[in-house]
Design an enzyme around this catalytic site. Structure first.
Site, PDB file in Angstrom:
ATOM      1  N   ARG A  26       0.823  -1.217   0.000  1.00  0.00           N
ATOM      2  CA  ARG A  26       0.000   0.000   0.000  1.00  0.00           C
ATOM      3  C   ARG A  26       0.864   1.277   0.000  1.00  0.00           C
ATOM      4  O   ARG A  26       0.475   2.283   0.577  1.00  0.00           O
ATOM      5  CB  ARG A  26      -0.971   0.018   1.185  1.00  0.00           C
ATOM      6  CG  ARG A  26      -2.042  -1.065   1.130  1.00  0.00           C
ATOM      7  CD  ARG A  26      -3.078  -0.729   0.066  1.00  0.00           C
ATOM      8  NE  ARG A  26      -4.078  -1.776  -0.098  1.00  0.00           N
ATOM      9  CZ  ARG A  26      -5.269  -1.777   0.476  1.00  0.00           C
ATOM     10  NH1 ARG A  26      -5.623  -0.802   1.271  1.00  0.00           N
ATOM     11  NH2 ARG A  26      -6.105  -2.754   0.236  1.00  0.00           N
ATOM     12  N   ARG A  30      -3.563   6.239   0.616  1.00  0.00           N
ATOM     13  CA  ARG A  30      -4.132   7.444   1.225  1.00  0.00           C
ATOM     14  C   ARG A  30      -3.229   8.177   2.202  1.00  0.00           C
ATOM     15  O   ARG A  30      -3.491   9.324   2.538  1.00  0.00           O
ATOM     16  CB  ARG A  30      -5.459   7.102   1.906  1.00  0.00           C
ATOM     17  CG  ARG A  30      -6.574   6.888   0.904  1.00  0.00           C
ATOM     18  CD  ARG A  30      -7.715   6.123   1.522  1.00  0.00           C
ATOM     19  NE  ARG A  30      -7.255   4.793   1.890  1.00  0.00           N
ATOM     20  CZ  ARG A  30      -8.010   3.863   2.476  1.00  0.00           C
ATOM     21  NH1 ARG A  30      -9.239   4.133   2.797  1.00  0.00           N
ATOM     22  NH2 ARG A  30      -7.512   2.678   2.752  1.00  0.00           N
ATOM     23  N   ARG A  39      -7.354  11.511  -5.650  1.00  0.00           N
ATOM     24  CA  ARG A  39      -8.642  10.922  -5.274  1.00  0.00           C
ATOM     25  C   ARG A  39      -9.732  11.955  -5.011  1.00  0.00           C
ATOM     26  O   ARG A  39     -10.909  11.621  -4.987  1.00  0.00           O
ATOM     27  CB  ARG A  39      -8.454  10.020  -4.052  1.00  0.00           C
ATOM     28  CG  ARG A  39      -7.868   8.665  -4.396  1.00  0.00           C
ATOM     29  CD  ARG A  39      -8.896   7.719  -4.998  1.00  0.00           C
ATOM     30  NE  ARG A  39      -9.786   7.189  -3.961  1.00  0.00           N
ATOM     31  CZ  ARG A  39     -11.036   7.559  -3.762  1.00  0.00           C
ATOM     32  NH1 ARG A  39     -11.586   8.468  -4.527  1.00  0.00           N
ATOM     33  NH2 ARG A  39     -11.749   7.023  -2.797  1.00  0.00           N
ATOM     34  N   ASP A  75      -6.356  -3.137  -7.945  1.00  0.00           N
ATOM     35  CA  ASP A  75      -6.971  -3.772  -6.778  1.00  0.00           C
ATOM     36  C   ASP A  75      -7.207  -5.246  -7.080  1.00  0.00           C
ATOM     37  O   ASP A  75      -7.367  -5.624  -8.248  1.00  0.00           O
ATOM     38  CB  ASP A  75      -8.291  -3.089  -6.415  1.00  0.00           C
ATOM     39  CG  ASP A  75      -8.696  -3.429  -4.980  1.00  0.00           C
ATOM     40  OD1 ASP A  75      -8.220  -2.754  -4.058  1.00  0.00           O
ATOM     41  OD2 ASP A  75      -9.454  -4.396  -4.797  1.00  0.00           O
ATOM     42  N   TYR A 158     -14.673 -11.634  -0.469  1.00  0.00           N
ATOM     43  CA  TYR A 158     -15.442 -10.443  -0.871  1.00  0.00           C
ATOM     44  C   TYR A 158     -16.616 -10.830  -1.764  1.00  0.00           C
ATOM     45  O   TYR A 158     -17.725 -10.319  -1.622  1.00  0.00           O
ATOM     46  CB  TYR A 158     -14.533  -9.425  -1.568  1.00  0.00           C
ATOM     47  CG  TYR A 158     -13.484  -8.889  -0.623  1.00  0.00           C
ATOM     48  CD1 TYR A 158     -13.791  -7.904   0.303  1.00  0.00           C
ATOM     49  CD2 TYR A 158     -12.188  -9.411  -0.614  1.00  0.00           C
ATOM     50  CE1 TYR A 158     -12.845  -7.441   1.204  1.00  0.00           C
ATOM     51  CE2 TYR A 158     -11.240  -8.960   0.286  1.00  0.00           C
ATOM     52  CZ  TYR A 158     -11.581  -7.980   1.191  1.00  0.00           C
ATOM     53  OH  TYR A 158     -10.652  -7.542   2.090  1.00  0.00           O
TER      54      TYR A 158
HETATM   55  O1  CP3 Z   1       0.056  -1.596  -2.519  1.00  0.00           O
HETATM   56  C1  CP3 Z   1      -0.215  -0.699  -3.343  1.00  0.00           C
HETATM   57  O2  CP3 Z   1       0.117   0.471  -3.172  1.00  0.00           O
HETATM   58  C2  CP3 Z   1      -0.871  -1.100  -4.650  1.00  0.00           C
HETATM   59  C3  CP3 Z   1      -2.284  -0.954  -4.722  1.00  0.00           C
HETATM   60  C4  CP3 Z   1      -3.231  -1.913  -4.009  1.00  0.00           C
HETATM   61  C5  CP3 Z   1      -4.532  -1.512  -3.616  1.00  0.00           C
HETATM   62  N1  CP3 Z   1      -5.196  -2.612  -3.178  1.00  0.00           N
HETATM   63  C6  CP3 Z   1      -5.076  -0.157  -3.727  1.00  0.00           C
HETATM   64  C7  CP3 Z   1      -6.206   0.234  -2.873  1.00  0.00           C
HETATM   65  C8  CP3 Z   1      -3.112  -3.275  -3.714  1.00  0.00           C
HETATM   66  C9  CP3 Z   1      -1.914  -4.186  -3.871  1.00  0.00           C
HETATM   67  C10 CP3 Z   1      -4.370  -3.698  -3.201  1.00  0.00           C
HETATM   68  C11 CP3 Z   1      -4.674  -5.098  -2.844  1.00  0.00           C
HETATM   69  C12 CP3 Z   1      -5.901  -5.374  -2.069  1.00  0.00           C
HETATM   70  N2  CP3 Z   1      -7.153  -4.868  -2.279  1.00  0.00           N
HETATM   71  C13 CP3 Z   1      -5.984  -6.302  -1.017  1.00  0.00           C
HETATM   72  C14 CP3 Z   1      -4.842  -7.161  -0.523  1.00  0.00           C
HETATM   73  C15 CP3 Z   1      -3.866  -6.400   0.288  1.00  0.00           C
HETATM   74  C16 CP3 Z   1      -4.257  -6.175   1.719  1.00  0.00           C
HETATM   75  O3  CP3 Z   1      -4.238  -5.026   2.141  1.00  0.00           O
HETATM   76  O4  CP3 Z   1      -4.535  -7.171   2.399  1.00  0.00           O
HETATM   77  C17 CP3 Z   1      -7.304  -6.308  -0.564  1.00  0.00           C
HETATM   78  C18 CP3 Z   1      -7.847  -7.143   0.572  1.00  0.00           C
HETATM   79  C19 CP3 Z   1      -8.040  -5.406  -1.387  1.00  0.00           C
HETATM   80  C20 CP3 Z   1      -9.499  -5.127  -1.340  1.00  0.00           C
HETATM   81  C21 CP3 Z   1      -9.743  -3.735  -0.912  1.00  0.00           C
HETATM   82  N3  CP3 Z   1      -9.441  -2.620  -1.663  1.00  0.00           N
HETATM   83  C22 CP3 Z   1     -10.324  -3.315   0.295  1.00  0.00           C
HETATM   84  C23 CP3 Z   1     -10.788  -4.231   1.416  1.00  0.00           C
HETATM   85  C24 CP3 Z   1     -10.373  -1.922   0.258  1.00  0.00           C
HETATM   86  C25 CP3 Z   1     -11.001  -1.026   1.260  1.00  0.00           C
HETATM   87  C26 CP3 Z   1     -10.217  -0.943   2.492  1.00  0.00           C
HETATM   88  C27 CP3 Z   1      -9.216   0.161   2.351  1.00  0.00           C
HETATM   89  O5  CP3 Z   1      -8.033  -0.073   2.609  1.00  0.00           O
HETATM   90  O6  CP3 Z   1      -9.664   1.243   1.991  1.00  0.00           O
HETATM   91  C28 CP3 Z   1      -9.775  -1.509  -0.974  1.00  0.00           C
HETATM   92  C29 CP3 Z   1      -9.586  -0.129  -1.437  1.00  0.00           C
HETATM   93  C30 CP3 Z   1      -8.208   0.281  -1.865  1.00  0.00           C
HETATM   94  N4  CP3 Z   1      -7.352  -0.471  -2.619  1.00  0.00           N
HETATM   95  C31 CP3 Z   1      -7.595   1.534  -1.603  1.00  0.00           C
HETATM   96  C32 CP3 Z   1      -6.344   1.519  -2.234  1.00  0.00           C
HETATM   97  C33 CP3 Z   1      -5.324   2.628  -2.292  1.00  0.00           C
HETATM   98  C34 CP3 Z   1      -8.235   2.698  -0.860  1.00  0.00           C
HETATM   99  C35 CP3 Z   1      -9.290   3.284  -1.748  1.00  0.00           C
HETATM  100  C36 CP3 Z   1      -9.355   4.776  -1.734  1.00  0.00           C
HETATM  101  O7  CP3 Z   1      -8.479   5.440  -2.347  1.00  0.00           O
HETATM  102  O8  CP3 Z   1     -10.309   5.287  -1.158  1.00  0.00           O
END
Ligand code: CP3
Length: 349
Positions: A26, A30, A39, A75, A158
């Site tokens: 990540r 954010r 965003r 994602d 999910y």
């Molecule tokens: O690591 C990185 O910087 C690359 C981008 C990346 C995102 N999601 C961007 C994202 C990666 C590798 C993921 C993988 C992902 N997505 C996982 C596995 C990694 C982990 O953290 O366990 C999972 C479970 C998801 C599913 C997902 N996406 C959830 C549950 C959420 C909401 C929770 C949260 O953290 O907000 C997301 C949203 C998400 N994916 C965001 C980002 C930057 C936040 C969205 C936003 O900008 O509002």
């Protein structure tokens, strides 16, 4: 020097490095003001569908902190609409948590599973391929690019629950309708393989499989419902010629089993000392294991904990510094910088 000699890829192959590679899950997210600015103008899925913006947010943390690898901005759920699921990301409401993924028509029955289609990445996800190409152009060979997909169990959690709502429905499916569960994992495995192959074909130099919630399962269920599928994904990546990294949390009871599935690198969360993990995994590289929440504390403590991990990891080639899970939104950027610099200051040469 070619990118294949880069310290991150050398560490994946357990070769000696000039200094330890570091990146953070990540790392484009954010906690970064430049990400929040993007965003404010576009929704999350819109961002995931714009190759130009994908490249911009992927490369920003490389420029700012000097990470040794970039990870594709996308994602693990982006392909679900192409499979027939109505996916959206809700903005967090006040007092109602952080928002997150929502699926309006979750997978609950055998008929729901049979209706799922395997995505065609070239047709359904062209922006991922174009995003990979745009990132590579923007990086200009500075650091390798990691592509990724979600593991079948984590994506299924999910798809079946309809969002971040735990694992009860999915686990109940394993026990009540094991054949339906297998049919679902089979489709999610094929979807994962075609996507990661497309990312590698477009130029990704490594692949990480995010199986974040796999620690929910006991050994018997892992053996039946997860390991055979993960082994197929690992094999497909290796055939495509790049290192394959496993990521999961709560997997301390199963590390040797995971390594035996064909992964080049196994990620370790923060629950186990890194020296123990390395001793148990002599034949793969190891990635981890700083607790992300340490980065919310005083900077000196974050740096001190980083040093402790580096000391414990030892000089043997095949270690990549990372967090135990992802960076959280309230992380101060100064602490990220301090930890990256601390890793880079220590050379095992
Ligand atoms: O690591 C990185 O910087 C690359 C981008 C990346 C995102 N999601 C961007 C994202 C990666 C590798 C993921 C993988 C992902 N997505 C996982 C596995 C990694 C982990 O953290 O366990 C999972 C479970 C998801 C599913 C997902 N996406 C959830 C549950 C959420 C909401 C929770 C949260 O953290 O907000 C997301 C949203 C998400 N994916 C965001 C980002 C930057 C936040 C969205 C936003 O900008 O509002």
């Amino acid at each position: 020097m070619t990118l294949q000699d880069h310290r991150f890829l050398r560490a994946c192959r357990r070769q000696s490095v000039d200094r330890l590679p570091v990146w953070m899950m990540r790392q484009a997210g954010r906690y970064l003001p430049s990400y929040r600015a993007v965003r404010e103008k576009v929704g999350f899925l819109e961002l995931c569908r714009s190759p130009e913006l994908i490249a911009k947010v992927t490369v920003a943390p490389i420029d700012e902190f000097g990470f040794d690898a970039a990870i594709l901005f996308s994602d693990i759920l982006v392909h679900l609409p192409a499979m027939g699921l109505d996916l959206s990301f809700e903005k967090g409401e006040k007092g109602k948590g952080d928002g997150g993924p929502k699926i309006a028509n979750p997978v609950r029955t055998r008929a729901d599973v049979d209706a799922l289609t395997i995505p065609d990445p070239g047709k359904d996800l062209p922006y991922v391929r174009d995003g990979v190409r745009a990132i590579r152009t923007a990086l200009a060979g500075r650091v390798p690019l990691i592509g990724f997909v979600g593991g079948p169990f984590t994506v299924a959690s999910y798809a079946v629950e309809g969002g971040s709502q735990g694992f009860t429905r999915l686990k109940t499916m394993l026990y009540a309708e094991p054949r339906t569960a297998h049919a679902l994992f089979e489709k999610l495995t094929r979807a994962a393989i075609v996507q990661i192959e497309a990312q590698i074909a477009a130029g990704a130099e490594a692949a990480q499989i995010f199986e974040s919630w796999l620690g929910e399962l006991d050994r018997y269920d892992l053996e039946e419902f997860s390991f055979p599928y993960l082994a197929r994904i690992a094999e497909a990546v290796r055939k495509a010629g790049v290192p394959v990294i496993f990521f999961g949390t709560g997997m301390g009871g199963h590390l040797e089993k995971i390594a035996g599935l064909g992964f080049d690198v196994v990620s370790i969360d923060w629950r186990m000392p890194i020296d123990e993990a390395r001793a148990r995994l002599p034949d793969v590289a190891v990635q981890g294991n700083l607790d992300s929440i340490v980065l919310l504390g005083p900077r000196e403590v974050a740096v001190e904990r980083t040093r402790r991990i580096l000391q414990a990891a030892g000089p043997k080639p095949g270690y990549i510094f990372n967090l135990g899970h992802g960076l959280t939104p309230s992380t101060p950027t100064e602490n990220v910088k301090a930890v990256v610099d601390a890793v880079h200051d220590i050379s095992w040469k």
